[in-house]
Design a protein around this motif. Sequence first.
Motif, mmCIF file in Angstrom:
data_model
loop_
_atom_site.group_PDB
_atom_site.id
_atom_site.type_symbol
_atom_site.label_atom_id
_atom_site.label_comp_id
_atom_site.label_asym_id
_atom_site.label_seq_id
_atom_site.Cartn_x
_atom_site.Cartn_y
_atom_site.Cartn_z
ATOM 1 N N VAL A 106 0.835 -1.209 0.000
ATOM 2 C CA VAL A 106 0.000 0.000 0.000
ATOM 3 C C VAL A 106 0.865 1.252 0.000
ATOM 4 C CG1 VAL A 106 -1.727 1.286 1.293
ATOM 5 C CG2 VAL A 106 -1.845 -1.178 1.212
ATOM 6 N N GLU A 108 3.251 1.897 -1.684
ATOM 7 C CA GLU A 108 3.627 2.292 -3.043
ATOM 8 C C GLU A 108 2.422 2.719 -3.890
ATOM 9 O OE1 GLU A 108 6.783 2.447 -3.756
ATOM 10 O OE2 GLU A 108 7.544 1.400 -1.998
ATOM 11 N N PHE A 109 1.204 2.675 -3.329
ATOM 12 C CA PHE A 109 0.033 3.131 -4.098
ATOM 13 C C PHE A 109 0.225 4.585 -4.529
ATOM 14 C CE2 PHE A 109 -3.839 0.413 -2.601
ATOM 15 C CZ PHE A 109 -3.169 -0.739 -2.972
ATOM 16 N N PRO A 110 -0.039 4.903 -5.793
ATOM 17 C CA PRO A 110 0.003 6.317 -6.178
ATOM 18 C C PRO A 110 -1.022 7.100 -5.345
ATOM 19 C CG PRO A 110 -0.083 4.919 -8.111
ATOM 20 C CD PRO A 110 -0.295 4.021 -6.931
ATOM 21 N N ARG B 207 7.125 4.106 -8.428
ATOM 22 C CA ARG B 207 6.877 5.411 -7.809
ATOM 23 C C ARG B 207 6.772 6.509 -8.860
ATOM 24 N NH1 ARG B 207 9.570 6.190 -1.876
ATOM 25 N NH2 ARG B 207 8.515 4.384 -1.028
ATOM 26 N N GLY B 210 3.466 6.792 -10.617
ATOM 27 C CA GLY B 210 2.356 7.337 -9.842
ATOM 28 C C GLY B 210 2.533 8.788 -9.446
ATOM 29 N N LEU B 263 -3.121 2.285 -14.375
ATOM 30 C CA LEU B 263 -1.905 2.762 -13.713
ATOM 31 C C LEU B 263 -1.618 1.934 -12.471
ATOM 32 C CD1 LEU B 263 0.069 5.364 -13.634
ATOM 33 C CD2 LEU B 263 -1.420 6.082 -11.795
ATOM 34 N N PHE B 264 -2.696 1.666 -11.717
ATOM 35 C CA PHE B 264 -2.580 0.896 -10.488
ATOM 36 C C PHE B 264 -2.043 -0.503 -10.772
ATOM 37 C CE2 PHE B 264 -4.590 -2.094 -7.557
ATOM 38 C CZ PHE B 264 -4.110 -1.623 -6.354
ATOM 39 N N THR B 271 5.784 -3.186 -8.279
ATOM 40 C CA THR B 271 6.110 -3.292 -6.857
ATOM 41 C C THR B 271 6.200 -4.756 -6.442
ATOM 42 O OG1 THR B 271 4.849 -1.276 -6.516
ATOM 43 C CG2 THR B 271 5.433 -2.517 -4.570
#
Lengths: 272, 283
Positions: A106, A108-110, B207, B210, B263-264, B271
């Motif tokens: 989480v 690393e979630f944008p 990173r 995002g 994107l997610f 990740t």
Amino acid sequence: MKSKVIFVLTLACLLFLFFPFSWILFDLIVKGLPVILSSGINFFTGIPPIPGDGIGGIGTVIEGSLFIVSIATLISIPISLLTSIYIVMNEGKKLSRISRFLVETVLEFPTIIVGISVFMIFAVGLGLGLNGLTGAIALGIIMIPYSTVQTVENLRQAKEQYLEVGYSLGLTDSRVVRLLISEGREGVTTGILIGLAKIFGETAPLLFTTVTSFNIYLRSINSPVSGIPVLIFNYAFSPYDNWHDVAWGASLVLALIVLLLFILTRVTTRRR
Amino acid sequence: MQKRILIATLIGVMAMISLVFSLVGSLVYSSIPSILALKSTLFLYYLPAIYGSLVVSIVAILLAMPLATGVAIFISEYLPRKIRSIFISINDLMASFPTIIYGYWGLYELGPFLNSTLFKALNTYLGFIPLFSTQPSTGSYLLASIVLSIMISPFASSLIREVYSKIPYIVDESVYALGLGRWEVIRIKLLYSRRAILGGMTLAFGRGLGETVAVDLTVGGAFSISSSLLSPGITIPALIANQFGSAFTQLEISSLFALALLLFIIGVSFTLIAKLLILRGER
């Protein structure tokens, strides 16, 4: 010879990376400080200027940032503290590993995705609307993994030292957990500070969870409220020179807040 | 564990897990209408943003990789212990510095400077290459990539340094004992830490994908595709930041959610790859 080449190359990398940051700090002082000084104390309490006329202040967004970040902290502390205690006390169990992994993912979630999801769930779905509370929920969610990861790390060290001692003294579980927290309290504080530093500078999650307004002081939970980063973001896209100046001043204020939090984390980690 | 404590902490864990799942759930749920209605044309229409996101992140990673590795090597090989901790602190401060400030500085300081120097030179002398074939503009893919690389390098660098500096000193001694120099020491230690380098880059790529405001301010905001890195473009987060507030129809909002979902998925898979495959057991 080759050894000299690699020295020069890596030194060049260091300079390339650290030069821009020094440039930023230089600009913050050279461009931000005069703005703040020209407005004086009013910069921290006043209302932003109208386009093209004067500097005014950023009191409204400082208030907004403090308000949103405080609520976000209140939301995130119980969840991250309880989660970290669970993860540390049940190491090896499946749920402990899963939650740890989930927390790290989480992180690393944008953050813009967290923003629009919170908009959908809380503002629209649960009917909270756009206000400081919804913004705080978004920032709180972003803060949870940052504090949790750090707290787990630190509580684990305390656990290695004190868990067996605690049990061998015949302490009950609740006493042992209390011992852990009190021995690892600086670690817990560090976790919170790192989370705070992160969310103070966050812009994207606030864009769609609050009503952006820079000219109104807080009246109630439903008043339009915004944060320092959002002001910088909006003013950056504006064509007015005086708004750009205000944005430099606001950047300096924001940088100082983050720097202060950063130094505090260093102090709390060093004392361990 | 005592029941009370177990239950209390479990409530915390459940709250955390349910938050995560509702976030992901809302993302999926909100993007369904547009995916059903528009199918593949949805992503075709938003191709400039998808393209921009990939270009900006990839170029940023290409710039960040040598930078981050070089800094990690320099800090752990050449700096005396006392000074080292200062540089590590600055590095960590850079990693946690507000991204909005990087973006603002990129737009009003770095951008104009590069436009009149490096970017102008690239266009004048290398303009025959499609990558540099357009006149520099206020914001561009390349400017966004450079700002992004400055932001993600410290993070990647500290990841690499953590692994690199933990390599036992006996490795250095053995190499020196063979009569080889520092160059060989570093080469061998780099081999040891190649997983950390790859993992750090993969995480940093996620990173970068995002990152919203810093890229939004520097990428130029043009909804178009260009082969030239010097022309303005748009990325997925930047598009969401610019459009979400003014989206009127349900379909438009849903489409932006579908983009966010895309994107997610890309970001999380990077990740996961980094955490499960590359960095496993490294830290």
